[in-house]
Design an enzyme around this catalytic site. Structure first.
Site: not given
Ligand code: NAD
Length: 228
Positions: A55, A85, A88, A103, A170
């Site tokens: 990651r 959340q 990155d 987080h 989110t």
């Molecule tokens: P989640 O995966 O639960 O939800 C992602 C949301 O983003 C969904 O509602 C989806 O419909 C929406 N989405 C997808 N593509 C999109 C786009 N192009 N533009 C706007 N919205 C879009 O993620 P979450 O709610 O952040 O919670 C999950 C946990 O996963 C968090 O605690 C986080 O720390 C972790 N996480 C972090 C990363 C990162 O840091 N980049 C990546 C994956 C998961």
């Protein structure tokens, strides 16, 4: 005017970093509960390190996208606080000045004995055998499922002072972070940018913009510019 932004994995999707709710609870092919819990760390720390090393490598290779830059540009309109959340660092690399990580931050390592002993990392790899100054194994500086979220109190205070709340990318499935949306004062204008609808985005005080983060935040930016 104070704009508070609650961002999630969706805002970084257009930078090539995968969300996990969009992939049946899998994050880059892993069951998140098998790599992102204290139990996973106890059972198989090598696997957990490997997952976060991958990651971290992906984060270092990714670039902020239009959505991250729009939030930076919003600072010209108002006092912008981002509560993310995401682990990155794309908000910071886009130039946003006030970013609170709920987080943790994958670009930092943390002592497994003391949660406040943090170390900035140079590269992508954290190895077993790398120790903190107390002699304990270093782990990724991330909050795992089942662990406390130390930044919650500060996040609640910031959210309670919002004039506008922008929720972006989110699923609002992960608590306690998801509960922040209920900390706003009554009457606060809320925008929710997400291609998918949620129970929250259907609420009468929420304007749901069913778009990807870049396109959706441009609409929020344009709306706020006419208000301010
Ligand atoms: P989640 O995966 O639960 O939800 C992602 C949301 O983003 C969904 O509602 C989806 O419909 C929406 N989405 C997808 N593509 C999109 C786009 N192009 N533009 C706007 N919205 C879009 O993620 P979450 O709610 O952040 O919670 C999950 C946990 O996963 C968090 O605690 C986080 O720390 C972790 N996480 C972090 C990363 C990162 O840091 N980049 C990546 C994956 C998961």
């Amino acid at each position: 005017m104070k704009i508070v932004v609650l961002s999630g994995a969706g805002i970084s999707a257009e930078s090539g970093l995968k969300t996990f709710r969009d992939h049946d609870g899998l994050w880059e092919g892993y069951n998140v509960y098998e790599v992102a819990t204290p139990e996973a760390w106890q059972a198989n720390p090598e696997k957990v390190q490997e997952f976060y090393n991958m990651r971290r490598k992906a984060v270092l290779e990714a670039e902020p996208n239009r959505a991250h830059y729009l939030l930076k540009d919003m600072e010209q309109l108002a006092d912008v606080h981002i509560i993310t959340q995401n682990i990155d660092n794309l908000h910071e690399r886009a130039g946003s000045r006030k970013v609170l990580h709920l987080h943790g931050e994958i670009t930092k390592a943390r002592s497994s004995a003391r949660h406040d002993l943090l170390y900035a990392m140079d590269g992508w790899e954290l190895k077993m055998g790398q120790l903190c100054e107390l002699g304990s194994q270093l782990r990724p500086h991330v909050v795992w499922f089942g662990e406390a979220v130390p930044a919650m109190d500060e996040a609640e205070e910031i959210t309670a002072e919002a004039d506008v709340l922008v929720v972006v990318g989110t699923s609002l499935q992960v608590y306690p972070a998801a509960g922040l949306v209920h900390c706003v004062r009554p009457g606060t204008q809320v925008y929710c940018v997400d291609p998918a609808a949620s129970e929250y985005s259907k609420q009468s005080n929420v304007i749901h913009i069913p778009e990807k983060a870049g396109t959706g935040l441009q609409k929020v930016y344009d709306a706020l510019r006419t208000l301010i």
